[in-house]
Design a protein around this motif. Structure first.
Motif, PDB file in Angstrom:
ATOM      1  N   LEU A  59      72.369 -37.759  39.080  1.00 20.38           N
ATOM      2  CA  LEU A  59      71.646 -38.413  38.003  1.00 20.38           C
ATOM      3  C   LEU A  59      71.357 -37.439  36.867  1.00 20.38           C
ATOM      4  CD1 LEU A  59      70.361 -41.007  37.004  1.00 20.38           C
ATOM      5  CD2 LEU A  59      68.284 -40.375  38.241  1.00 20.38           C
ATOM      6  N   ARG A  60      70.957 -36.223  37.197  1.00 23.60           N
ATOM      7  CA  ARG A  60      70.707 -35.206  36.170  1.00 23.60           C
ATOM      8  C   ARG A  60      71.983 -34.906  35.374  1.00 23.60           C
ATOM      9  NH1 ARG A  60      68.294 -31.661  40.139  1.00 23.60           N
ATOM     10  NH2 ARG A  60      66.311 -32.634  40.612  1.00 23.60           N
ATOM     11  N   GLN A  61      73.100 -34.801  36.086  1.00 23.17           N
ATOM     12  CA  GLN A  61      74.376 -34.526  35.428  1.00 23.17           C
ATOM     13  C   GLN A  61      74.768 -35.687  34.505  1.00 23.17           C
ATOM     14  OE1 GLN A  61      75.989 -31.721  35.433  1.00 23.17           O
ATOM     15  NE2 GLN A  61      77.754 -32.415  34.264  1.00 23.17           N
ATOM     16  N   ALA A  62      74.561 -36.913  34.957  1.00 28.09           N
ATOM     17  CA  ALA A  62      74.872 -38.082  34.134  1.00 28.09           C
ATOM     18  C   ALA A  62      73.999 -38.110  32.880  1.00 28.09           C
ATOM     19  CB  ALA A  62      74.689 -39.361  34.944  1.00 28.09           C
ATOM     20  N   MET A  97      78.147 -30.236  47.786  1.00 19.10           N
ATOM     21  CA  MET A  97      78.158 -31.647  47.489  1.00 19.10           C
ATOM     22  C   MET A  97      76.860 -32.011  46.757  1.00 19.10           C
ATOM     23  SD  MET A  97      78.890 -34.566  50.227  1.00 19.10           S
ATOM     24  CE  MET A  97      78.638 -36.247  49.887  1.00 19.10           C
ATOM     25  N   MET A  98      77.012 -32.768  45.652  1.00 21.36           N
ATOM     26  CA  MET A  98      75.840 -33.132  44.869  1.00 21.36           C
ATOM     27  C   MET A  98      75.085 -34.266  45.533  1.00 21.36           C
ATOM     28  SD  MET A  98      76.446 -33.048  40.815  1.00 21.36           S
ATOM     29  CE  MET A  98      78.161 -33.333  40.512  1.00 21.36           C
ATOM     30  N   ASP A  99      73.784 -34.135  45.531  1.00 20.52           N
ATOM     31  CA  ASP A  99      72.992 -35.251  46.026  1.00 20.52           C
ATOM     32  C   ASP A  99      72.736 -36.221  44.874  1.00 20.52           C
ATOM     33  OD1 ASP A  99      71.040 -34.040  44.486  1.00 20.52           O
ATOM     34  OD2 ASP A  99      69.649 -33.692  46.124  1.00 20.52           O
ATOM     35  N   GLU A 100      72.031 -37.282  45.154  1.00 16.19           N
ATOM     36  CA  GLU A 100      71.816 -38.334  44.158  1.00 16.19           C
ATOM     37  C   GLU A 100      71.047 -37.836  42.940  1.00 16.19           C
ATOM     38  OE1 GLU A 100      69.753 -42.708  44.026  1.00 16.19           O
ATOM     39  OE2 GLU A 100      70.682 -42.064  45.899  1.00 16.19           O
ATOM     40  N   LYS A 101      70.022 -37.008  43.148  1.00 21.48           N
ATOM     41  CA  LYS A 101      69.226 -36.492  42.031  1.00 21.48           C
ATOM     42  C   LYS A 101      70.062 -35.586  41.134  1.00 21.48           C
ATOM     43  CE  LYS A 101      64.627 -36.795  44.038  1.00 21.48           C
ATOM     44  NZ  LYS A 101      63.406 -36.087  44.398  1.00 21.48           N
ATOM     45  N   GLN A 102      70.886 -34.749  41.743  1.00 19.81           N
ATOM     46  CA  GLN A 102      71.746 -33.878  40.946  1.00 19.81           C
ATOM     47  C   GLN A 102      72.757 -34.700  40.151  1.00 19.81           C
ATOM     48  OE1 GLN A 102      73.181 -31.398  44.142  1.00 19.81           O
ATOM     49  NE2 GLN A 102      72.077 -29.624  43.336  1.00 19.81           N
ATOM     50  N   LEU A 157      75.272 -35.490  30.418  1.00 22.24           N
ATOM     51  CA  LEU A 157      76.477 -35.943  29.722  1.00 22.24           C
ATOM     52  C   LEU A 157      76.147 -37.007  28.683  1.00 22.24           C
ATOM     53  CD1 LEU A 157      78.999 -36.129  32.698  1.00 22.24           C
ATOM     54  CD2 LEU A 157      79.038 -34.516  30.781  1.00 22.24           C
ATOM     55  N   PHE A 158      75.248 -37.929  29.027  1.00 19.78           N
ATOM     56  CA  PHE A 158      74.859 -38.984  28.094  1.00 19.78           C
ATOM     57  C   PHE A 158      74.204 -38.398  26.849  1.00 19.78           C
ATOM     58  CE2 PHE A 158      71.837 -42.213  26.568  1.00 19.78           C
ATOM     59  CZ  PHE A 158      72.752 -43.211  26.243  1.00 19.78           C
ATOM     60  N   LYS A 159      73.340 -37.407  27.027  1.00 15.88           N
ATOM     61  CA  LYS A 159      72.650 -36.796  25.890  1.00 15.88           C
ATOM     62  C   LYS A 159      73.626 -36.122  24.929  1.00 15.88           C
ATOM     63  CE  LYS A 159      68.131 -36.111  27.963  1.00 15.88           C
ATOM     64  NZ  LYS A 159      67.130 -35.145  28.415  1.00 15.88           N
ATOM     65  N   GLN A 160      74.772 -35.664  25.439  1.00 11.20           N
ATOM     66  CA  GLN A 160      75.773 -35.056  24.578  1.00 11.20           C
ATOM     67  C   GLN A 160      76.336 -36.071  23.592  1.00 11.20           C
ATOM     68  OE1 GLN A 160      78.722 -33.366  27.167  1.00 11.20           O
ATOM     69  NE2 GLN A 160      77.445 -31.637  27.737  1.00 11.20           N
TER      70      GLN A 160
END
Length: 107
Positions: free
Chosen positions: A8-11, A1-6, A14-17
């Motif tokens: 945020l990093r994933q978001a 399960m992803m925590d909040e920091k993970q 995706l945004f940078k793409q």
């Protein structure tokens, strides 16, 4: 399960793409934005009609329980770069349904 920091990093990743340089054609940016937000199913039994208002192409979203003499004009943002009728249609269908009003969505 992803925590909040993970998460945020994933978001951020995706945004940078979806960030583009000045050399990226506007048609490519708009197509990617549409692909990101387009949902083929129009919710809540809302009908869609294409029309012209003057020379402007408009989609008219008509909920089943529309109140007569009441309408919503939704002008999507994007400054002719990102955002389109295609990307906004699903959100606008929900707005039309909740407002019990026909919604005009110009392109």
């Amino acid at each position: 399960m992803m925590d909040e920091k993970q998460s945020l990093r994933q978001a951020k990743k995706l945004f940078k793409q979806y960030l583009h340089s000045f050399e990226t054609p506007i048609s490519d940016i708009r197509a990617e934005y549409d692909d990101l937000f387009y949902i083929p199913h129009i919710p809540n039994g809302v009908d869609r009609e294409q029309a012209l208002v003057g020379e402007l192409p408009v989609e008219i979203l008509q909920p089943e329980l529309a109140v007569s003499h009441k309408a919503v004009l939704y002008v999507h943002g994007g400054f002719f770069i990102s955002g389109s009728v295609k990307a906004s249609r699903n959100l606008c269908a929900s707005i039309a349904h909740e407002c019990k009003s026909n919604l005009f969505l110009p392109d």
